[in-house]
Motif scaffolding. Structure first.
Motif, PDB file in Angstrom:
ATOM      1  N   MET A   1       0.832  -1.174   0.000  1.00 60.91           N
ATOM      2  CA  MET A   1       0.000   0.000   0.000  1.00 60.91           C
ATOM      3  C   MET A   1       0.886   1.251   0.000  1.00 60.91           C
ATOM      4  O   MET A   1       2.022   1.212   0.414  1.00 60.91           O
ATOM      5  CB  MET A   1      -0.907   0.000   1.222  1.00 60.91           C
ATOM      6  N   ALA A   2       0.304   2.326  -0.447  1.00 59.00           N
ATOM      7  CA  ALA A   2       1.067   3.562  -0.597  1.00 59.00           C
ATOM      8  C   ALA A   2       0.300   4.738   0.007  1.00 59.00           C
ATOM      9  O   ALA A   2      -0.864   4.609   0.376  1.00 59.00           O
ATOM     10  CB  ALA A   2       1.340   3.811  -2.070  1.00 59.00           C
ATOM     11  N   ASP A   3       0.971   5.862   0.081  1.00 55.82           N
ATOM     12  CA  ASP A   3       0.361   7.103   0.570  1.00 55.82           C
ATOM     13  C   ASP A   3       0.214   8.068  -0.594  1.00 55.82           C
ATOM     14  O   ASP A   3       1.079   8.145  -1.475  1.00 55.82           O
ATOM     15  CB  ASP A   3       1.239   7.740   1.648  1.00 55.82           C
ATOM     16  N   TRP A   4      -0.873   8.830  -0.574  1.00 52.45           N
ATOM     17  CA  TRP A   4      -1.105   9.833  -1.600  1.00 52.45           C
ATOM     18  C   TRP A   4       0.014  10.867  -1.585  1.00 52.45           C
ATOM     19  O   TRP A   4       0.584  11.166  -0.545  1.00 52.45           O
ATOM     20  CB  TRP A   4      -2.437  10.557  -1.355  1.00 52.45           C
ATOM     21  N   PHE A   5       0.284  11.432  -2.742  1.00 52.49           N
ATOM     22  CA  PHE A   5       1.212  12.553  -2.831  1.00 52.49           C
ATOM     23  C   PHE A   5       0.470  13.824  -2.451  1.00 52.49           C
ATOM     24  O   PHE A   5      -0.670  14.030  -2.862  1.00 52.49           O
ATOM     25  CB  PHE A   5       1.781  12.683  -4.249  1.00 52.49           C
ATOM     26  N   THR A   6       1.113  14.655  -1.652  1.00 55.82           N
ATOM     27  CA  THR A   6       0.532  15.921  -1.226  1.00 55.82           C
ATOM     28  C   THR A   6       1.609  16.998  -1.243  1.00 55.82           C
ATOM     29  O   THR A   6       2.790  16.701  -1.458  1.00 55.82           O
ATOM     30  CB  THR A   6      -0.051  15.835   0.204  1.00 55.82           C
ATOM     31  N   ALA A   7       1.173  18.214  -0.964  1.00 59.04           N
ATOM     32  CA  ALA A   7       2.103  19.331  -0.808  1.00 59.04           C
ATOM     33  C   ALA A   7       1.888  19.952   0.572  1.00 59.04           C
ATOM     34  O   ALA A   7       2.007  21.155   0.749  1.00 59.04           O
ATOM     35  CB  ALA A   7       1.894  20.350  -1.916  1.00 59.04           C
ATOM     36  N   ASP A   8       1.567  19.102   1.550  1.00 63.61           N
ATOM     37  CA  ASP A   8       1.225  19.581   2.894  1.00 63.61           C
ATOM     38  C   ASP A   8       2.398  20.196   3.648  1.00 63.61           C
ATOM     39  O   ASP A   8       2.222  21.124   4.420  1.00 63.61           O
ATOM     40  CB  ASP A   8       0.630  18.437   3.724  1.00 63.61           C
ATOM     41  N   ASP A   9       3.583  19.637   3.458  1.00 59.43           N
ATOM     42  CA  ASP A   9       4.766  20.159   4.143  1.00 59.43           C
ATOM     43  C   ASP A   9       5.976  19.974   3.232  1.00 59.43           C
ATOM     44  O   ASP A   9       5.860  19.453   2.120  1.00 59.43           O
ATOM     45  CB  ASP A   9       4.970  19.482   5.505  1.00 59.43           C
ATOM     46  N   GLU A  10       7.122  20.401   3.697  1.00 59.65           N
ATOM     47  CA  GLU A  10       8.339  20.363   2.870  1.00 59.65           C
ATOM     48  C   GLU A  10       8.712  18.928   2.480  1.00 59.65           C
ATOM     49  O   GLU A  10       9.086  18.666   1.331  1.00 59.65           O
ATOM     50  CB  GLU A  10       9.498  21.033   3.616  1.00 59.65           C
ATOM     51  N   ALA A  11       8.617  17.999   3.422  1.00 55.53           N
ATOM     52  CA  ALA A  11       8.974  16.608   3.130  1.00 55.53           C
ATOM     53  C   ALA A  11       8.017  15.999   2.101  1.00 55.53           C
ATOM     54  O   ALA A  11       8.449  15.288   1.182  1.00 55.53           O
ATOM     55  CB  ALA A  11       8.956  15.782   4.416  1.00 55.53           C
ATOM     56  N   ALA A  12       6.731  16.278   2.236  1.00 53.25           N
ATOM     57  CA  ALA A  12       5.750  15.764   1.278  1.00 53.25           C
ATOM     58  C   ALA A  12       5.970  16.368  -0.099  1.00 53.25           C
ATOM     59  O   ALA A  12       5.856  15.675  -1.118  1.00 53.25           O
ATOM     60  CB  ALA A  12       4.335  16.061   1.767  1.00 53.25           C
ATOM     61  N   LEU A  13       6.311  17.632  -0.135  1.00 50.77           N
ATOM     62  CA  LEU A  13       6.570  18.309  -1.404  1.00 50.77           C
ATOM     63  C   LEU A  13       7.825  17.746  -2.078  1.00 50.77           C
ATOM     64  O   LEU A  13       7.834  17.526  -3.296  1.00 50.77           O
ATOM     65  CB  LEU A  13       6.713  19.806  -1.167  1.00 50.77           C
ATOM     66  N   GLU A  14       8.850  17.461  -1.293  1.00 48.62           N
ATOM     67  CA  GLU A  14      10.070  16.856  -1.843  1.00 48.62           C
ATOM     68  C   GLU A  14       9.787  15.463  -2.390  1.00 48.62           C
ATOM     69  O   GLU A  14      10.303  15.085  -3.438  1.00 48.62           O
ATOM     70  CB  GLU A  14      11.156  16.789  -0.771  1.00 48.62           C
ATOM     71  N   ARG A  15       8.968  14.692  -1.687  1.00 48.58           N
ATOM     72  CA  ARG A  15       8.597  13.354  -2.142  1.00 48.58           C
ATOM     73  C   ARG A  15       7.843  13.433  -3.472  1.00 48.58           C
ATOM     74  O   ARG A  15       8.121  12.687  -4.405  1.00 48.58           O
ATOM     75  CB  ARG A  15       7.727  12.674  -1.082  1.00 48.58           C
ATOM     76  N   ALA A  16       6.902  14.369  -3.568  1.00 49.93           N
ATOM     77  CA  ALA A  16       6.140  14.538  -4.810  1.00 49.93           C
ATOM     78  C   ALA A  16       7.053  15.010  -5.938  1.00 49.93           C
ATOM     79  O   ALA A  16       6.939  14.542  -7.076  1.00 49.93           O
ATOM     80  CB  ALA A  16       4.994  15.527  -4.596  1.00 49.93           C
ATOM     81  N   HIS A  17       7.974  15.908  -5.621  1.00 51.69           N
ATOM     82  CA  HIS A  17       8.896  16.411  -6.644  1.00 51.69           C
ATOM     83  C   HIS A  17       9.821  15.306  -7.137  1.00 51.69           C
ATOM     84  O   HIS A  17      10.192  15.276  -8.317  1.00 51.69           O
ATOM     85  CB  HIS A  17       9.706  17.586  -6.078  1.00 51.69           C
ATOM     86  N   ALA A  18      10.210  14.392  -6.263  1.00 47.58           N
ATOM     87  CA  ALA A  18      11.061  13.276  -6.672  1.00 47.58           C
ATOM     88  C   ALA A  18      10.331  12.368  -7.660  1.00 47.58           C
ATOM     89  O   ALA A  18      10.929  11.842  -8.597  1.00 47.58           O
ATOM     90  CB  ALA A  18      11.510  12.479  -5.452  1.00 47.58           C
ATOM     91  N   ALA A  19       9.021  12.190  -7.468  1.00 46.23           N
ATOM     92  CA  ALA A  19       8.234  11.351  -8.371  1.00 46.23           C
ATOM     93  C   ALA A  19       7.851  12.091  -9.642  1.00 46.23           C
ATOM     94  O   ALA A  19       7.654  11.473 -10.686  1.00 46.23           O
ATOM     95  CB  ALA A  19       6.970  10.862  -7.656  1.00 46.23           C
ATOM     96  N   PHE A  20       7.749  13.406  -9.560  1.00 44.40           N
ATOM     97  CA  PHE A  20       7.285  14.238 -10.675  1.00 44.40           C
ATOM     98  C   PHE A  20       8.168  15.486 -10.725  1.00 44.40           C
ATOM     99  O   PHE A  20       7.814  16.534 -10.193  1.00 44.40           O
ATOM    100  CB  PHE A  20       5.809  14.566 -10.442  1.00 44.40           C
ATOM    101  N   PRO A  21       9.357  15.395 -11.351  1.00 47.24           N
ATOM    102  CA  PRO A  21      10.320  16.495 -11.339  1.00 47.24           C
ATOM    103  C   PRO A  21       9.800  17.816 -11.926  1.00 47.24           C
ATOM    104  O   PRO A  21      10.273  18.876 -11.551  1.00 47.24           O
ATOM    105  CB  PRO A  21      11.489  15.960 -12.178  1.00 47.24           C
ATOM    106  N   GLU A  22       8.813  17.759 -12.828  1.00 40.26           N
ATOM    107  CA  GLU A  22       8.275  18.980 -13.421  1.00 40.26           C
ATOM    108  C   GLU A  22       7.273  19.687 -12.512  1.00 40.26           C
ATOM    109  O   GLU A  22       6.789  20.768 -12.836  1.00 40.26           O
ATOM    110  CB  GLU A  22       7.597  18.676 -14.764  1.00 40.26           C
ATOM    111  N   LEU A  23       6.925  19.090 -11.386  1.00 38.26           N
ATOM    112  CA  LEU A  23       5.957  19.681 -10.459  1.00 38.26           C
ATOM    113  C   LEU A  23       6.426  21.066 -10.040  1.00 38.26           C
ATOM    114  O   LEU A  23       7.587  21.239  -9.653  1.00 38.26           O
ATOM    115  CB  LEU A  23       5.801  18.787  -9.227  1.00 38.26           C
ATOM    116  N   PRO A  24       5.564  22.079 -10.120  1.00 37.66           N
ATOM    117  CA  PRO A  24       5.984  23.444  -9.786  1.00 37.66           C
ATOM    118  C   PRO A  24       6.111  23.645  -8.271  1.00 37.66           C
ATOM    119  O   PRO A  24       5.265  24.254  -7.632  1.00 37.66           O
ATOM    120  CB  PRO A  24       4.856  24.301 -10.371  1.00 37.66           C
ATOM    121  N   VAL A  25       7.204  23.140  -7.692  1.00 37.87           N
ATOM    122  CA  VAL A  25       7.381  23.188  -6.242  1.00 37.87           C
ATOM    123  C   VAL A  25       7.596  24.600  -5.724  1.00 37.87           C
ATOM    124  O   VAL A  25       7.403  24.847  -4.533  1.00 37.87           O
ATOM    125  CB  VAL A  25       8.528  22.271  -5.777  1.00 37.87           C
TER     126      VAL A  25
END
Length: 138
Positions: A1-25
């Protein structure tokens, strides 16, 4: 099982950016909206209460009576043993967020700025609801 990607905090944003480098962080609100909209679209397309629905459908297709199906669902206690988010849903969220981001960038064409909305593609739909390869006889 996995966790949804979010932009809730810096760590979550970094995790999302690692999966989707074009994400406008640099714009946390926009990144959060992209991820939230993609998650909502995935959940809308996905089956509700997936384990309970699948077991119920299977039992109904086998001709089991309604009372027995209800008893089985109660005994399995799907609510108490929530399995979490299927990994394929989270992967579909990332793919759909990419589609939304690239569509939202738009293009300057001969008629001015154009926007290409991107619904869930057939590939993403197959990730959310994989086909078994077994013929459906019902």
């Amino acid at each position: 099982m996995a966790d949804w990607f979010t932009a809730d905090d810096e760590a979550a944003l970094e995790r999302a950016h690692a999966a989707f480098p074009e994400l406008p962080v640099e714009n946390e609100d926009l990144a959060g909206m992209l991820l939230d909209v993609a998650r909502e679209q995935v959940l809308t397309f996905a089956d509700d209460d997936e384990p309970a629905v699948q077991v119920s459908d299977l039992l109904y297709n086998l001709g089991v009576e309604d009372a027995v199906v209800t008893a089985v669902i109660t005994l399995l206690d799907f609510e108490a043993t929530e399995p979490g988010v299927p990994t394929r849903y989270v992967y579909a969220q990332v793919l759909q967020a990419k589609n939304l981001w690239f569509a939202g960038k738009g293009e300057d064409g001969p008629d001015g700025f154009t926007f290409s909305p991107r619904p869930l593609s057939k590939d993403i739909q197959r990730i959310i609801r994989p086909t078994s390869g077994v013929a459906d006889v019902y």
